[in-house]
Design a protein around this motif. Structure first.
Motif, PDB file in Angstrom:
ATOM      1  N   PRO B 252       0.858  -1.191   0.000  1.00 47.24           N
ATOM      2  CA  PRO B 252       0.000   0.000   0.000  1.00 47.24           C
ATOM      3  C   PRO B 252       0.900   1.249   0.000  1.00 47.24           C
ATOM      4  CG  PRO B 252      -0.548  -1.460   1.850  1.00 47.24           C
ATOM      5  CD  PRO B 252       0.710  -1.984   1.242  1.00 47.24           C
ATOM      6  N   PHE B 253       0.525   2.250  -0.751  1.00 45.61           N
ATOM      7  CA  PHE B 253       1.387   3.434  -0.907  1.00 45.61           C
ATOM      8  C   PHE B 253       0.518   4.640  -1.193  1.00 45.61           C
ATOM      9  CE2 PHE B 253       5.856   2.191  -1.371  1.00 45.61           C
ATOM     10  CZ  PHE B 253       6.448   3.413  -1.158  1.00 45.61           C
ATOM     11  N   GLY B 254      -0.143   5.168  -0.198  1.00 47.55           N
ATOM     12  CA  GLY B 254      -1.005   6.302  -0.477  1.00 47.55           C
ATOM     13  C   GLY B 254      -2.109   5.897  -1.420  1.00 47.55           C
ATOM     14  N   GLU B 255      -2.341   6.711  -2.420  1.00 47.04           N
ATOM     15  CA  GLU B 255      -3.479   6.500  -3.300  1.00 47.04           C
ATOM     16  C   GLU B 255      -3.340   5.222  -4.128  1.00 47.04           C
ATOM     17  OE1 GLU B 255      -3.953   9.808  -5.897  1.00 47.04           O
ATOM     18  OE2 GLU B 255      -5.937   9.177  -6.563  1.00 47.04           O
ATOM     19  N   TYR B 256      -2.131   4.956  -4.639  1.00 45.43           N
ATOM     20  CA  TYR B 256      -1.895   3.795  -5.494  1.00 45.43           C
ATOM     21  C   TYR B 256      -1.089   2.725  -4.760  1.00 45.43           C
ATOM     22  CZ  TYR B 256      -3.535   6.354  -9.576  1.00 45.43           C
ATOM     23  OH  TYR B 256      -4.315   7.031 -10.477  1.00 45.43           O
ATOM     24  N   ILE B 257      -1.531   1.478  -4.876  1.00 48.08           N
ATOM     25  CA  ILE B 257      -0.724   0.368  -4.380  1.00 48.08           C
ATOM     26  C   ILE B 257       0.490   0.230  -5.300  1.00 48.08           C
ATOM     27  CG2 ILE B 257      -0.681  -2.165  -4.243  1.00 48.08           C
ATOM     28  CD1 ILE B 257      -3.601  -2.038  -3.337  1.00 48.08           C
ATOM     29  N   HIS B 258       1.679   0.032  -4.719  1.00 51.50           N
ATOM     30  CA  HIS B 258       2.863  -0.203  -5.554  1.00 51.50           C
ATOM     31  C   HIS B 258       3.044  -1.704  -5.743  1.00 51.50           C
ATOM     32  CE1 HIS B 258       5.069   3.897  -5.025  1.00 51.50           C
ATOM     33  NE2 HIS B 258       3.800   4.034  -5.269  1.00 51.50           N
ATOM     34  N   PHE B 259       3.146  -2.106  -6.990  1.00 51.97           N
ATOM     35  CA  PHE B 259       3.177  -3.526  -7.330  1.00 51.97           C
ATOM     36  C   PHE B 259       4.341  -3.782  -8.276  1.00 51.97           C
ATOM     37  CE2 PHE B 259       1.954  -6.887 -10.325  1.00 51.97           C
ATOM     38  CZ  PHE B 259       1.654  -7.922  -9.447  1.00 51.97           C
ATOM     39  N   THR B 260       5.130  -4.827  -7.977  1.00 51.22           N
ATOM     40  CA  THR B 260       6.182  -5.215  -8.929  1.00 51.22           C
ATOM     41  C   THR B 260       6.014  -6.683  -9.302  1.00 51.22           C
ATOM     42  OG1 THR B 260       7.735  -5.834  -7.177  1.00 51.22           O
ATOM     43  CG2 THR B 260       7.861  -3.573  -7.976  1.00 51.22           C
ATOM     44  N   GLU B 261       6.474  -6.992 -10.517  1.00 53.94           N
ATOM     45  CA  GLU B 261       6.387  -8.365 -11.023  1.00 53.94           C
ATOM     46  C   GLU B 261       7.747  -9.039 -10.981  1.00 53.94           C
ATOM     47  OE1 GLU B 261       4.560  -9.062 -14.747  1.00 53.94           O
ATOM     48  OE2 GLU B 261       2.576  -8.392 -14.050  1.00 53.94           O
ATOM     49  N   LYS B 262       7.713 -10.383 -10.987  1.00 57.62           N
ATOM     50  CA  LYS B 262       8.947 -11.155 -11.009  1.00 57.62           C
ATOM     51  C   LYS B 262       9.661 -11.002 -12.341  1.00 57.62           C
ATOM     52  CE  LYS B 262       7.049 -14.768  -8.079  1.00 57.62           C
ATOM     53  NZ  LYS B 262       6.166 -15.928  -8.289  1.00 57.62           N
ATOM     54  N   ARG B 263       8.906 -10.846 -13.411  1.00 60.76           N
ATOM     55  CA  ARG B 263       9.549 -10.723 -14.718  1.00 60.76           C
ATOM     56  C   ARG B 263       9.915  -9.264 -14.965  1.00 60.76           C
ATOM     57  NH1 ARG B 263       4.056 -12.524 -17.944  1.00 60.76           N
ATOM     58  NH2 ARG B 263       2.675 -11.189 -16.720  1.00 60.76           N
ATOM     59  N   GLU B 264      10.899  -9.069 -15.841  1.00 61.29           N
ATOM     60  CA  GLU B 264      11.419  -7.729 -16.048  1.00 61.29           C
ATOM     61  C   GLU B 264      10.373  -6.775 -16.634  1.00 61.29           C
ATOM     62  OE1 GLU B 264      15.209  -6.848 -18.295  1.00 61.29           O
ATOM     63  OE2 GLU B 264      15.869  -8.235 -16.715  1.00 61.29           O
ATOM     64  N   GLN B 265       9.665  -7.273 -17.639  1.00 63.94           N
ATOM     65  CA  GLN B 265       8.689  -6.416 -18.299  1.00 63.94           C
ATOM     66  C   GLN B 265       7.285  -6.838 -17.868  1.00 63.94           C
ATOM     67  OE1 GLN B 265       9.665  -3.712 -20.069  1.00 63.94           O
ATOM     68  NE2 GLN B 265       7.479  -3.225 -20.000  1.00 63.94           N
ATOM     69  N   PRO B 266       6.665  -6.082 -16.971  1.00 65.03           N
ATOM     70  CA  PRO B 266       5.328  -6.490 -16.534  1.00 65.03           C
ATOM     71  C   PRO B 266       4.305  -6.379 -17.666  1.00 65.03           C
ATOM     72  CG  PRO B 266       5.914  -4.353 -15.593  1.00 65.03           C
ATOM     73  CD  PRO B 266       7.120  -4.838 -16.318  1.00 65.03           C
TER      74      PRO B 266
END
Lengths: 247, 307
Positions: B252-266
């Motif tokens: 959770p990060f303020g207004e937008y949830i910050h999300f990262t993927e395992k692969r380089e190019q989501p």
């Protein structure tokens, strides 16, 4: 009155010539996450003390879980949970002893308590630490544990006073996930914070300036009406105009 | 000569390792930040620099002087603002300032110019007891007291903790002005967003420094693409994202949830349809620039993986 977790109408507290809380009116719906923001000294703590039944108002009305703050403060105390940054756990008791102590204070039966204790320890991954002294835990863990304890007795409403101050960024977010989870279970959450990004996690936020609630809305609408990018910008625009600090 | 040189410092208290192999340099005139949560070791480090604690191993040189051997010469050159309010509550504003000046054999009048931008805001209340001041004003008085003997180096331990967003902003503006006067400043804070106001920062966690760089470079070294994701059902969105097969991190990060993927190019399209299938229809996904907090959390994760 019972549709709201909190209903305040012209709630006021004066200390001599000083008006700490100046006729605030607002409602908090059941299950809502309500952010109660304000600069240091805006009157947040005084307002919270009135809502938790610790301080009698000078005038105005307030009902918490349907109970009158003037005449039913004992019922209010039983129906709410409370935790703050400054005080949460007894450092010289173990994790399990803290749970037992608070369970006792809230009047849980011993059978209920042992069931709850196990659930709680599992939910925050504390089972291995149950015999550790609370004082030896990292701050973030303490706060997570303290939060779980504050909702141990399944209160309808929980007050969180700067629960995440100084906590590391990962734990701070885990803490908010606990808040979401509690809210999902129907517990109303009333929270103060100095982290403005956390204001964005709330369903609605109010911002107090000099004893008055200046704005109250959801984060989206607040930003729109102030043409601001964040709740922080809204906060700064409002609080810059404040005349007084805390004392 | 650097203002501060620290070589492989270790410090333990009984079983607790407060600092492990900490090394860094602070240049003259630099505004240097220690960014980390409570319990990271910031206060222990400050107390070694100000000669109140002796390290178990390693050494530290402050303004060219050794913190253990030369502590007497170091002390008058330092201004120290401890984390907890350190003023005398039962002395007035002015009495506090006079007291701190006299301890160092200085007077308010000789160094008035230095503290004037800060202290002038307190002068209307100069006869008030320090204990009766607001949080923001206490902080200004404590800074004035740390400055009144014209130190070469300021050590400010969490000056903005528990202070509201407006006072925090004003405080950092004051630090910017002091820096212009050539004073070296080392400041610690648990508020990650304050990192960008420093020349360089050291990210500290569990007694170890994880990274030292300029705030811009710290952010630049974050190498994953972050997707900002928003929906009206934040809690459900969080839970659902955690189940996504390519999930690497969800915060959770303020207004937008910050999300990262395992692969380089989501794959934004795939993610979007996954979320819609899970019943989250009002989802907004956009690429987001990382900030210091993203970097800090990524480093924490790396450190945990090494242990």
């Amino acid at each position: 009155m019972n549709d709201f977790a909190i209903e305040a109408k012209n709630l006021t507290k004066t200390f001599g010539a000083f008006t700490a809380v100046d006729s605030i009116s607002f409602e908090v719906s059941k299950g809502e996450i309500f952010g109660f923001l304000g600069a240091n000294g805006a009157g947040k703590t005084t307002a919270m003390k009135m809502l938790t039944g610790l301080l009698a108002p000078s005038s105005g009305k307030a009902f918490v879980n349907g109970f009158d703050v003037y005449t039913e403060s004992e019922q209010i105390k039983k129906s709410i949970g409370y935790m703050s940054q400054k005080f949460s756990l007894y450092n010289d008791l173990t994790v399990a002893e803290n749970i037992e102590f608070y369970g006792g204070v809230y009047g849980l039966s011993s059978k209920m308590l042992s069931k709850k204790t196990e659930e709680l320890l599992r939910s925050v991954n504390f089972t291995e630490l149950k015999d550790s002294l609370a004082g030896s835990l990292p701050l973030g863990w303490k706060q997570k544990l303290a939060f779980s304890i504050s909702v141990l007795h399944n209160p309808q409403l929980v007050f969180l006073d700067e629960p995440t101050g100084g906590v590391d960024p990962v734990t701070r977010r885990q803490f908010w996930e606990q808040i979401y989870e509690a809210s999902d279970r129907g517990i109303t959450v009333f929270v103060t914070t100095h982290y403005m990004d956390e204001a964005e996690y709330c369903d609605r936020v109010s911002i107090m300036v000099d004893g008055k609630i200046e704005v109250l809305d959801n984060p989206e609408n607040l930003k729109r009406s102030f043409s601001a990018n964040s709740v922080e910008d809204v906060f700064i625009a409002l609080a810059r105009g404040a005349k007084r600090g805390d004392s | 000569m650097p203002a501060v040189e620290v070589y492989s410092i270790h410090k333990s208290f009984k079983k607790v390792q407060a600092l492990r192999d900490v090394s860094f340099f602070v240049k003259q005139g630099e505004l240097y930040g220690f960014i980390g949560p409570d319990g990271a070791g910031k206060t222990t480090l400050f107390r070694i620099l100000n000669t109140l604690l002796v390290p178990n191993k390693g050494n530290a040189v402050v303004l060219g002087l050794d913190v253990v051997k030369d502590y007497k010469q170091i002390r008058p050159k330092l201004g120290y603002m401890p984390g907890r309010f350190s003023l005398y509550h039962d002395l007035s504003v002015q009495e506090n300032l006079e007291f701190f000046a006299s301890v160092f054999g200085a007077s308010i009048s000789e160094n008035y110019e230095l503290v004037a931008p800060i202290y002038s805001q307190l002068e209307p209340f100069k006869n008030r007891y320090a204990g009766k001041l607001s949080g923001g004003m206490k902080q200004k008085l404590a800074l004035s007291c740390a400055l009144i003997h014209k130190p070469e180096l300021l050590l400010l331990d969490e000056p903005t903790t528990g202070v509201d967003a407006v006072s925090r902003k004003e405080f950092w503006e004051m630090l910017g002005k002091l820096k212009q006067k050539g004073i070296t400043i080392i400041v610690s804070t648990p508020y990650m967003d304050e990192a960008k106001l420093c020349d360089r920062v050291a990210l500290i966690q569990d007694g170890s420094i994880m990274q030292i760089d300029t705030p811009a470079n710290v952010v630049k070294s974050y190498d994953r693409k972050i997707l900002g994701i928003k929906s009206s059902q934040t809690y459900r969105l969080l839970k659902v994202l955690k189940q996504y097969e390519w999930m690497h991190s969800v915060h959770p990060f303020g207004e937008y949830i910050h999300f990262t993927e395992k692969r380089e190019q989501p794959d934004v399209q795939a993610l979007q349809s996954f979320l819609v299938n899970q019943g989250i229809g009002d989802v907004i996904i956009k690429e987001i620039e990382p900030n210091i907090e993203d970097s800090f959390m990524a480093l924490m994760k790396e450190e945990a993986a090494h242990e």
